[in-house]
Write a protein that holds these residues in place. Structure first.
Motif, PDB file in Angstrom:
ATOM      1  N   ASP A 120      -2.035 -19.173 -20.976  1.00  0.00           N
ATOM      2  CA  ASP A 120      -3.227 -20.379 -20.174  1.00  0.00           C
ATOM      3  C   ASP A 120      -3.239 -19.607 -19.464  1.00  0.00           C
ATOM      4  N   GLU A 121      -2.744 -19.408 -18.236  1.00  0.00           N
ATOM      5  CA  GLU A 121      -2.287 -18.880 -17.056  1.00  0.00           C
ATOM      6  C   GLU A 121      -1.314 -17.549 -16.677  1.00  0.00           C
ATOM      7  N   CYS A 122      -1.969 -16.791 -15.484  1.00  0.00           N
ATOM      8  CA  CYS A 122      -0.837 -16.244 -14.960  1.00  0.00           C
ATOM      9  C   CYS A 122      -0.247 -16.281 -13.426  1.00  0.00           C
ATOM     10  N   GLY A 123       0.569 -17.408 -13.534  1.00  0.00           N
ATOM     11  CA  GLY A 123       2.069 -17.786 -12.292  1.00  0.00           C
ATOM     12  C   GLY A 123       0.367 -19.531 -11.830  1.00  0.00           C
ATOM     13  N   ALA A 124      -0.090 -19.093 -10.565  1.00  0.00           N
ATOM     14  CA  ALA A 124      -1.576 -19.205  -9.745  1.00  0.00           C
ATOM     15  C   ALA A 124      -2.770 -18.568  -9.217  1.00  0.00           C
ATOM     16  N   ALA A 125      -2.964 -17.546 -11.049  1.00  0.00           N
ATOM     17  CA  ALA A 125      -4.278 -17.302 -11.476  1.00  0.00           C
ATOM     18  C   ALA A 125      -4.550 -17.270 -12.652  1.00  0.00           C
ATOM     19  N   ASN A 126      -5.611 -16.865 -12.855  1.00  0.00           N
ATOM     20  CA  ASN A 126      -6.466 -17.296 -14.083  1.00  0.00           C
ATOM     21  C   ASN A 126      -6.223 -15.566 -15.048  1.00  0.00           C
ATOM     22  N   PHE A 127      -5.861 -15.870 -15.798  1.00  0.00           N
ATOM     23  CA  PHE A 127      -6.216 -14.826 -16.851  1.00  0.00           C
ATOM     24  C   PHE A 127      -7.239 -14.092 -17.284  1.00  0.00           C
ATOM     25  N   SER A 178     -16.585 -29.104  -4.778  1.00  0.00           N
ATOM     26  CA  SER A 178     -16.375 -30.048  -6.452  1.00  0.00           C
ATOM     27  C   SER A 178     -15.310 -30.545  -6.768  1.00  0.00           C
ATOM     28  N   ARG A 179     -14.369 -29.090  -7.135  1.00  0.00           N
ATOM     29  CA  ARG A 179     -13.296 -29.468  -7.946  1.00  0.00           C
ATOM     30  C   ARG A 179     -12.529 -30.123  -6.875  1.00  0.00           C
ATOM     31  N   LEU A 180     -12.463 -30.461  -5.631  1.00  0.00           N
ATOM     32  CA  LEU A 180     -11.689 -31.251  -5.247  1.00  0.00           C
ATOM     33  C   LEU A 180     -11.944 -32.273  -5.558  1.00  0.00           C
ATOM     34  N   ALA A 221      -5.109 -10.906 -12.820  1.00  0.00           N
ATOM     35  CA  ALA A 221      -5.070 -11.932 -12.740  1.00  0.00           C
ATOM     36  C   ALA A 221      -5.783 -12.470 -11.638  1.00  0.00           C
ATOM     37  N   CYS A 222      -6.585 -13.774 -11.567  1.00  0.00           N
ATOM     38  CA  CYS A 222      -7.868 -14.146 -10.961  1.00  0.00           C
ATOM     39  C   CYS A 222      -7.579 -14.788 -10.262  1.00  0.00           C
ATOM     40  N   GLY A 223      -8.351 -14.609  -8.746  1.00  0.00           N
ATOM     41  CA  GLY A 223      -8.046 -16.178  -7.458  1.00  0.00           C
ATOM     42  C   GLY A 223      -7.978 -16.210  -5.941  1.00  0.00           C
ATOM     43  N   ILE A 245      -5.576 -25.386 -17.821  1.00  0.00           N
ATOM     44  CA  ILE A 245      -5.633 -24.317 -16.580  1.00  0.00           C
ATOM     45  C   ILE A 245      -6.567 -24.646 -15.232  1.00  0.00           C
ATOM     46  N   LEU A 246      -6.301 -24.042 -14.759  1.00  0.00           N
ATOM     47  CA  LEU A 246      -6.962 -24.459 -13.632  1.00  0.00           C
ATOM     48  C   LEU A 246      -8.564 -23.763 -13.335  1.00  0.00           C
ATOM     49  N   PRO A 247      -9.726 -24.509 -13.294  1.00  0.00           N
ATOM     50  CA  PRO A 247     -11.037 -23.871 -13.206  1.00  0.00           C
ATOM     51  C   PRO A 247     -11.106 -23.139 -12.160  1.00  0.00           C
ATOM     52  N   SER A 248     -10.786 -21.743 -12.069  1.00  0.00           N
ATOM     53  CA  SER A 248     -10.455 -20.943 -11.114  1.00  0.00           C
ATOM     54  C   SER A 248     -11.826 -20.304 -10.611  1.00  0.00           C
ATOM     55  N   ILE A 249     -12.416 -20.576  -9.407  1.00  0.00           N
ATOM     56  CA  ILE A 249     -13.929 -20.491  -8.958  1.00  0.00           C
ATOM     57  C   ILE A 249     -14.157 -18.937  -8.936  1.00  0.00           C
ATOM     58  N   THR A 250     -12.528 -17.939  -8.734  1.00  0.00           N
ATOM     59  CA  THR A 250     -12.121 -16.709  -8.842  1.00  0.00           C
ATOM     60  C   THR A 250     -12.794 -16.232 -10.530  1.00  0.00           C
ATOM     61  N   ASN A 251     -12.495 -16.770 -11.280  1.00  0.00           N
ATOM     62  CA  ASN A 251     -12.842 -16.082 -12.338  1.00  0.00           C
ATOM     63  C   ASN A 251     -14.054 -16.460 -12.931  1.00  0.00           C
ATOM     64  N   ASP A 252     -14.630 -17.715 -11.921  1.00  0.00           N
ATOM     65  CA  ASP A 252     -16.264 -18.143 -12.950  1.00  0.00           C
ATOM     66  C   ASP A 252     -17.367 -17.580 -11.928  1.00  0.00           C
ATOM     67  N   ASN A 286       1.871 -29.074 -10.100  1.00  0.00           N
ATOM     68  CA  ASN A 286       1.473 -28.389 -11.145  1.00  0.00           C
ATOM     69  C   ASN A 286       2.074 -27.392 -10.387  1.00  0.00           C
ATOM     70  N   TYR A 287       2.175 -27.552  -9.512  1.00  0.00           N
ATOM     71  CA  TYR A 287       3.055 -26.593  -8.664  1.00  0.00           C
ATOM     72  C   TYR A 287       3.996 -26.978  -7.871  1.00  0.00           C
ATOM     73  N   ALA A 288       4.510 -28.299  -8.223  1.00  0.00           N
ATOM     74  CA  ALA A 288       6.640 -28.489  -8.217  1.00  0.00           C
ATOM     75  C   ALA A 288       6.846 -27.495  -9.182  1.00  0.00           C
ATOM     76  N   ASP A 325       7.112 -25.439 -19.115  1.00  0.00           N
ATOM     77  CA  ASP A 325       5.732 -25.372 -19.077  1.00  0.00           C
ATOM     78  C   ASP A 325       4.943 -26.110 -17.524  1.00  0.00           C
ATOM     79  N   ARG A 326       3.996 -25.561 -17.460  1.00  0.00           N
ATOM     80  CA  ARG A 326       3.311 -25.628 -15.837  1.00  0.00           C
ATOM     81  C   ARG A 326       2.783 -27.232 -15.767  1.00  0.00           C
ATOM     82  N   SER A 327       1.793 -27.294 -17.392  1.00  0.00           N
ATOM     83  CA  SER A 327       1.241 -28.720 -17.330  1.00  0.00           C
ATOM     84  C   SER A 327       0.885 -29.072 -18.885  1.00  0.00           C
TER      85      SER A 327
HETATM   86  N1  PLP Z   1      -4.644 -21.456 -11.459  1.00  0.00           N
HETATM   87  C1  PLP Z   1      -3.481 -22.154 -10.547  1.00  0.00           C
HETATM   88  C2  PLP Z   1      -3.088 -23.297 -11.082  1.00  0.00           C
HETATM   89  C3  PLP Z   1      -4.384 -22.115  -9.166  1.00  0.00           C
HETATM   90  O1  PLP Z   1      -3.440 -22.702  -8.250  1.00  0.00           O
HETATM   91  C4  PLP Z   1      -5.354 -21.181  -8.439  1.00  0.00           C
HETATM   92  C5  PLP Z   1      -5.943 -21.141  -7.507  1.00  0.00           C
HETATM   93  O2  PLP Z   1      -6.360 -21.728  -6.707  1.00  0.00           O
HETATM   94  C6  PLP Z   1      -5.705 -20.372  -9.842  1.00  0.00           C
HETATM   95  C7  PLP Z   1      -5.958 -20.478 -10.646  1.00  0.00           C
HETATM   96  C8  PLP Z   1      -7.641 -19.486  -9.123  1.00  0.00           C
HETATM   97  O3  PLP Z   1      -8.401 -20.371  -8.227  1.00  0.00           O
HETATM   98  P1  PLP Z   1      -9.802 -19.714  -7.437  1.00  0.00           P
HETATM   99  O4  PLP Z   1     -10.257 -18.780  -8.183  1.00  0.00           O
HETATM  100  O5  PLP Z   1     -10.327 -20.933  -7.756  1.00  0.00           O
HETATM  101  O6  PLP Z   1      -8.645 -19.774  -6.322  1.00  0.00           O
END
Ligand code: PLP
Ligand code: COI
Length: 342
Positions: free
Chosen positions: A220-227, A81-83, A281-283, A243-250, A189-191, A174-176
């Motif tokens: 906002d975020e911890c690198g590529a992870a939610n806070f 769904s996120r894709l 940080a979660c991901g 910020i990315l809606p992290s599935i781990t955070n959810d 976003n990663y670039a 800024d990341r985004s």
């Molecule tokens: N934030 C960013 C920018 C990410 O790249 C990721 C990793 O996928 C996450 C948060 C954590 O998301 P998820 O828990 O869906 O892996």
């Protein structure tokens, strides 16, 4: 099948070649048949939109081998769904959830010998990728796409596993943007994060920490992870459009609520950091990486969270519970886990 003899305990978060990947092409307005490939290469037109205009999206999820030897895949539908939401944002065709699910299961089964054993604590990282392959020179969406999924066995994202880390606020980049692509999993976003990440590494931190791009006031975020932060029996996590809606955070919010914590999604001013009893940080990659402190070096402030330098009890309980659901040690009351039958 030949048994893989990896040093499973010492795997890091890196690419390891596996046997197969699965692919599906979008041409003439529809998705074709799912194909299996043993090549690590993709032939691509030099004018493909993914290469020039960043028309691409990716995902990340994991498969785990349980104590019972069974393979469990975590939250396939949420990743599909996120894709789809990233596809909408970048004018790419949506991969239907059913095909996404079928392809994930297929690629995991085909590479079963690469799924780390239960005892190793490692897992199989699953990387879906959707790219514009059609040629364009003007800035337009492609008319052809490739969706593929590869897998690779991985160990902990951070060396040392479940231990606290310091983070550093990078104010320079800024990341985004607030109305940009931060909510979607696009490569751009990663670039945009590479320089900040490198600055953090150069200063001896494992990861960078982002404030909101507009006011530089809120977390906002911890690198590529939610806070998330914990205080007064409450799980607090940022509400932000960048910020990315992290599935781990959810998932952690659901687990926290069921553990009796209140859950708040709201803006978190950086000054509030010192009031948290714990933070993490979660991901998918790290699950939870507890935070020791966050240094805002340009302002000369250090927000210390874990005063004894150790992960707190709530982070530990959340981590243990989520991992137990992922590995099948605890029942999955949420319907998050797909168990592969033998
Ligand atoms: N934030 C960013 C920018 C990410 O790249 C990721 C990793 O996928 C996450 C948060 C954590 O998301 P998820 O828990 O869906 O892996
Ligand atoms: C995650 O899965 O938590 C990540 O941050 C993935 C990263 C390699 C993009």
């Amino acid at each position: 099948m030949e048994k893989e003899t990896f040093d499973w305990q010492n795997l890091s978060f890196n690419y390891v070649k596996t046997d197969y990947n699965v692919r599906c092409y979008y041409r003439n307005g529809s998705w074709g048949e799912v194909e299996v490939s043993s090549s690590e290469m993709i032939p691509i037109h030099m004018a493909a939109t993914s290469l020039h205009y960043g028309q691409e999206a990716f995902e990340g999820l994991k498969a785990y081998r349980g104590k019972d030897g069974k393979v469990r895949i975590f939250r396939i539908e949420a990743n599909a769904s996120r894709l789809q939401s990233t596809s909408d944002a970048t004018l790419m065709p949506q991969m239907p959830t059913e095909t996404f699910r079928e392809m994930v299961i297929k690629v995991v089964r085909l590479n079963e010998r690469f799924i780390p054993p239960y005892e190793s604590g490692a897992s199989l990282y699953i990387r879906p990728l959707l790219i514009g392959t059609g040629a364009q020179v003007g800035v337009h969406p492609a008319n052809e796409y490739l969706f593929l999924i590869f897998v690779t066995p991985v160990g902990p994202y951070f060396k040392g596993g479940f231990a606290t880390n310091p983070y550093v606020v990078i104010r320079k980049y800024d990341r985004s943007a607030p109305l940009g692509m931060g909510m979607y999993k696009v490569g751009g976003n990663y670039a945009a994060s590479l320089r900040a990440n490198q600055m953090a590494h150069d200063m001896g931190y494992p990861c960078e920490f982002y404030l909101d791009a507009k006011e530089k006031k809120y977390i906002d975020e911890c690198g590529a992870a939610n806070f998330f932060g914990i205080k007064n029996n409450t799980y607090v996590t940022p509400l932000s459009t960048s910020i990315l809606p992290s599935i781990t955070n959810d998932s952690l919010q659901r687990v926290a609520a069921d553990m009796g914590l209140k859950v708040e999604r709201r803006q978190i001013p950086i000054e509030e950091l010192t009031t948290f009893e714990e933070a993490g940080a979660c991901g998918t990659a790290a699950v939870i990486a507890p935070i020791e402190r966050i240094d805002d070096i340009e302002l000369g402030v250090s927000y210390v969270i874990a005063k004894d330098g150790k992960p707190g009890p709530v982070c530990k309980k959340l981590y243990d519970t989520l991992r137990a659901i992922q590995y099948g040690d605890l029942a999955d009351p949420y319907g998050w886990v797909t168990v592969l039958e033998d």
